[in-house]
Scaffold this active site. Structure first.
Site, PDB file in Angstrom:
ATOM      1  N   GLY A 137       0.723  -1.205   0.090  1.00 20.33           N
ATOM      2  CA  GLY A 137      -0.052  -0.174   0.017  1.00 20.33           C
ATOM      3  C   GLY A 137       0.798   1.304   0.005  1.00 20.33           C
ATOM      4  CG  ASN A 138      -0.695   4.769  -1.156  1.00 18.55           C
ATOM      5  OD1 ASN A 138      -1.006   5.621  -0.518  1.00 18.55           O
ATOM      6  ND2 ASN A 138      -1.326   4.258  -2.528  1.00 18.55           N
ATOM      7  NE  ARG A 139       5.382   7.579   4.303  1.00 20.71           N
ATOM      8  CZ  ARG A 139       6.381   6.990   4.839  1.00 20.71           C
ATOM      9  NH1 ARG A 139       6.562   6.386   5.934  1.00 20.71           N
ATOM     10  NH2 ARG A 139       7.297   7.632   4.070  1.00 20.71           N
ATOM     11  CB  SER A 140      -2.708   8.310   0.456  1.00 19.15           C
ATOM     12  OG  SER A 140      -3.895   9.239   0.361  1.00 19.15           O
ATOM     13  CB  ALA A 184      -2.304   7.796  -3.197  1.00 18.80           C
TER      14      ALA A 184
END
Ligand code: C5P
Length: 229
Positions: A29-32, A97
């Protein structure tokens, strides 16, 4: 008082990150944080719009009042939800994101730790939801994209943004000047402030001065409202 220029308009906003499963317990995943997307949804509702907020992974945010919140996890789920809600909408804002890639193979069982070297994760490309929206060519519907760019020279950030706008084919592109803090912590992702530019397919370019994500959202809706027929 807030303008009611979006009264009765149907809008879709995507927010947060997508997370792609690797096995039943792990994801990529990502940090959005989802904060900018939530602010866009909240401000649109305050200005009279009917808002569907399609949210992936986010920080622990209070859902905005008076919006339809659809929670999704993967890019495929976000794609289905956005395209579906986008059918009857006059505006779609892709502030999410979205993961560019996902693991090619998803293990049915938790991947075990052994003494052997771990296997490499093979990735495959995700669909580009924004481009699919644009390709639908719904008459009169505005599609707004986001671009997070690092780069200290204003000039580079703007030319990246201009190129992305052309590549994606959207009507408006919010270019987010995210700081180059290597650990991501000093970037616009997790903070409550944001800045950048708003680029139009008509060649226009408007600075979005440093301020709250709600203030930036208000300026984006001003530009959208002015373009709605
Ligand atoms: O290509 P890039 O990720 O830089 O573009 C960002 C914009 O495209 C954002 O509006 C994002 O929500 C959207 N996007 C998308 N589907 C993807 C990747 C990005 O809709 N797979």
């Amino acid at each position: 008082a807030l303008p009611r220029d979006l009264e009765g308009r149907r809008v879709v906003v995507s927010a947060g990150g997508t997370a792609e499963p690797l096995d039943p317990v792990r994801t990529l995943g990502n940090r959005s944080s989802g904060r900018q997307g939530y602010a866009l949804a909240r401000v649109a509702a305050q200005r009279g719009a009917h808002v569907t907020l399609v949210a992936g992974s986010t920080a622990d945010l209070a859902p905005p009042a008076a919006v339809d919140l659809v929670r999704v996890r993967t890019t495929e789920e976000m794609r289905t939800a956005v395209l579906d809600a986008g059918k009857g909408a006059e505006v779609v804002v892709m502030a999410a994101a979205v993961a560019d890639f996902r693991p090619l193979d998803v293990a049915g069982f938790k991947i075990k730790k052994t003494d052997a070297e771990p296997e490499a994760i093979r990735l495959t490309r995700n669909p580009d939801i924004l481009r699919e929206l644009v390709a639908e060519q719904v008459p009169g519907r505005l599609v707004v994209g986001f671009a997070a760019e690092t780069g200290d020279a204003e000039h580079d950030v703007l030319s990246f943004g201009r190129a992305k706008l052309a590549r994606k084919g959207c009507d408006l592109l919010v270019v987010n000047a995210v700081g180059a803090g290597g650990d991501g912590r000093h970037s616009a992702f997790e903070g409550s402030d944001n800045e950048g530019w708003l680029l139009g397919a008509d060649g226009s370019s408007t600075p979005l001065p440093m301020g709250s994500k709600a203030a930036l959202a208000a300026r984006v809706w001003d530009a959208v409202g002015a373009r709605l027929s």
